[in-house]
Design an enzyme around this catalytic site. Structure first.
Site, PDB file in Angstrom:
ATOM      1  N   TYR A  17      11.160  -1.785  -1.358  1.00  0.00           N
ATOM      2  CA  TYR A  17      11.091  -3.029  -0.579  1.00  0.00           C
ATOM      3  C   TYR A  17      12.418  -3.768  -0.578  1.00  0.00           C
ATOM      4  CZ  TYR A  17       6.305  -1.973  -1.931  1.00  0.00           C
ATOM      5  OH  TYR A  17       5.127  -1.330  -2.179  1.00  0.00           O
ATOM      6  N   TYR A 144      -4.409  -4.681  -2.730  1.00  0.00           N
ATOM      7  CA  TYR A 144      -3.261  -3.798  -2.509  1.00  0.00           C
ATOM      8  C   TYR A 144      -3.687  -2.379  -2.857  1.00  0.00           C
ATOM      9  CZ  TYR A 144       1.075  -1.285  -2.983  1.00  0.00           C
ATOM     10  OH  TYR A 144       2.060  -0.327  -2.846  1.00  0.00           O
ATOM     11  N   ASP A 245     -10.440   1.523  -6.718  1.00  0.00           N
ATOM     12  CA  ASP A 245      -9.026   1.849  -6.903  1.00  0.00           C
ATOM     13  C   ASP A 245      -8.625   1.368  -8.295  1.00  0.00           C
ATOM     14  OD1 ASP A 245      -6.299   1.899  -6.975  1.00  0.00           O
ATOM     15  OD2 ASP A 245      -5.983   0.934  -5.033  1.00  0.00           O
ATOM     16  N   LYS A 274      -0.894   5.973 -11.594  1.00  0.00           N
ATOM     17  CA  LYS A 274       0.035   5.245 -12.460  1.00  0.00           C
ATOM     18  C   LYS A 274       0.108   5.725 -13.924  1.00  0.00           C
ATOM     19  CE  LYS A 274       1.247   1.358  -9.750  1.00  0.00           C
ATOM     20  NZ  LYS A 274       0.519   0.733  -8.662  1.00  0.00           N
TER      21      LYS A 274
HETATM   22  C1  LIG Z   1       0.467   1.153  -7.249  1.00  0.00           C
HETATM   23  C2  LIG Z   1      -0.869   1.117  -6.640  1.00  0.00           C
HETATM   24  C3  LIG Z   1      -1.220   2.002  -5.600  1.00  0.00           C
HETATM   25  C4  LIG Z   1      -0.247   2.970  -5.000  1.00  0.00           C
HETATM   26  O1  LIG Z   1       0.213   3.930  -5.910  1.00  0.00           O
HETATM   27  P1  LIG Z   1       1.612   4.677  -5.633  1.00  0.00           P
HETATM   28  O2  LIG Z   1       1.682   5.691  -6.738  1.00  0.00           O
HETATM   29  O3  LIG Z   1       2.670   3.636  -5.706  1.00  0.00           O
HETATM   30  O4  LIG Z   1       1.517   5.291  -4.290  1.00  0.00           O
HETATM   31  C5  LIG Z   1      -2.512   1.922  -5.101  1.00  0.00           C
HETATM   32  N1  LIG Z   1      -3.392   1.048  -5.582  1.00  0.00           N
HETATM   33  C6  LIG Z   1      -3.095   0.182  -6.582  1.00  0.00           C
HETATM   34  C7  LIG Z   1      -4.135  -0.754  -7.091  1.00  0.00           C
HETATM   35  C8  LIG Z   1      -1.816   0.181  -7.137  1.00  0.00           C
HETATM   36  O5  LIG Z   1      -1.503  -0.705  -8.092  1.00  0.00           O
END
Ligand SMILES: *Cc1c(COP(=O)(O)O)cnc(C)c1O
Length: 428
Positions: A17, A144, A245, A274
């Site tokens: 970004y 997000y 997520d 992550k």
């Molecule tokens: C970081 C994140 C993503 C995206 O993961 P990337 O490995 O950066 O593509 C999706 N959802 C949440 C909640 C995140 O924190």
């Protein structure tokens, strides 16, 4: 790295970004160990970010390194089409045993955003009748879910990249984000907006997708578990799959192994990423129930339409397996709860600071929500001068250190954070 390398960087290399014309400064890190990052001038910084939720057991962890070395001796990468390898078996066994027992099928992908793409495809293929009658997703504002197109389409409609791409992205349903905070009183009306949307549109909705308990990059907000419980029961009533997520929250960060445990529920589709490899390699996973996989496999064309080149990369699988083994030894619970205690002791005390709008703490996450937008360039220079690595965004100064951080280093991180509030030059 010398000065020329930094000039080369600013002239040629994109950062997250950031602008290529007027980029923010970059700090040269030549190595990292435990919770310390080493700058090229030899100065050490205490890391408060865990490289965006990822390095939960510290950098250069010998056990993770050994897992990688041992796997390199065998095979670093091999295609997954028609081939299976021991690293994928070990990892998937662990993922299945650590998550809710209804989640039986694992898809291993490259990154968090791709996991979201896959989860959304799974929901679409689950319903596929003619022409994707059920093609919309229901989510909540302030979310997000990543930077790829489908992930952007379910991220916050005004405060995210969604805004820039709004005329390009499909329009999904956004319920008001929960107002009842974690640890505070549950407000019954909080679920109304979600309830109305699902009632009215369930025929068109392929799945509900949200971040459980913690809304991360959408504002670092922690909401009431009751909200999640209600969402789960509406999904069950309307027979709509629930995608959670847990890419940021998974693997202990919130004080539970998975954030959905705070609400005592389980998803139909779960996205992980992550921290899964302990921050060593990129890898994500999507877990689903047998019911969902079965229907996809029986629907035309009889298989899930996804298969990345680096699917189930053996190096990533091997190191993720070792990372999960460390978690299974259960030290993380005490580590996260100790971090939480120290956060609570020192950070709630600054709630009335004139620059502070709110202080939020959950598990090993601490957020100072400021009254003003932060000047990232200036505040980061101050942090580095004071020996810590913290990367604020918008009005938020937040940390989520590695679980292994010692008390002294943690107190130092906190005290530098607090000190930064006293300079008006760091705020716009
Ligand atoms: C970081 C994140 C993503 C995206 O993961 P990337 O490995 O950066 O593509 C999706 N959802 C949440 C909640 C995140 O924190």
């Amino acid at each position: 790295m010398n000065k020329n390398d930094l000039i080369f960087n600013s002239k040629h290399i994109w950062h997250p970004y950031d602008s290529m014309e007027n980029p923010l400064p970059c700090y040269p890190i030549i190595s990292a160990k435990g919770i310390f990052l080493t700058l090229s001038n030899g100065k050490k910084l205490i890391d408060g970010m865990s490289s965006w939720w990822a390095t939960i057991h510290g950098y250069n962890n010998p056990r993770l390194n050994n897992a990688l070395k041992n796997q390199i001796k065998n095979v670093s990468h091999i295609m997954f089409g028609g081939i299976i390898h021991p690293a994928a078996i070990s990892l998937c066994k662990k993922l299945i045993s650590m998550t809710d027992k209804k989640l039986e099928h694992v898809f291993l992908a490259d990154s968090g955003s791709v996991a979201i793409e896959i989860a959304m495809k799974i929901a679409l293929q689950y319903w596929k009748k003619k022409d994707f009658e059920k093609k919309f997703f229901l989510t909540i504002k302030n979310g997000y879910h990543g930077d790829t197109f489908s992930a952007m389409s379910v991220s916050d409609p005004t405060n995210s990249m969604h805004q820039l791409y709004r005329n390009y992205l499909p329009t999904h349903f956004f319920a008001d984000s929960p107002k009842s905070k974690f640890g505070k009183k549950w407000k019954k009306n909080d679920i109304n907006s979600f309830e109305n949307l699902i009632k009215k549109n369930f025929k068109k909705i392929a799945a509900v997708i949200l971040e459980p308990i913690v809304q991360g990059a959408g504002g670092m907000k922690f909401y009431h578990p009751k909200y999640l419980k209600k969402v789960r029961s509406f999904c069950t009533d309307y027979k709509i799959p629930l995608i959670l997520d847990e890419i940021a929250t998974g693997f202990g960060r919130t004080g539970k192994l998975f954030a959905y445990e705070h609400a005592n529920i389980s998803p139909d589709i779960l996205c992980l990423g992550k921290a899964m490899t302990g921050g060593t390699l990129t890898l994500s996973a999507v877990l689903t129930t047998k019911k969902i996989s079965k229907k996809i496999s029986n629907n035309h064309p009889g298989h899930l339409m996804h298969g990345p080149t680096f699917m189930a990369n053996p190096l990533a699988c091997a190191v993720a397996t070792e990372n999960l083994s460390i978690l299974q030894e259960n030290k993380w619970k005490k580590q996260v709860s100790n971090i939480n205690k120290i956060f609570s002791k020192y950070l709630f005390a600054i709630k009335n600071h004139p620059m502070v709008y709110d202080v939020r703490i959950l598990g090993a996450i601490a957020v100072i929500d400021c009254k003003k937008e932060i000047n990232i360039k200036k505040i980061q220079y101050f942090f580095v001068q004071n020996g810590v690595w913290i990367r604020p965004f918008k009005k938020l100064i937040y940390i989520m250190p590695a679980y292994i951080i010692d008390e002294r280093s943690l107190k130092k991180l906190i005290s530098v954070m607090i000190e930064s509030l006293n300079s008006r030059f760091f705020f716009i």
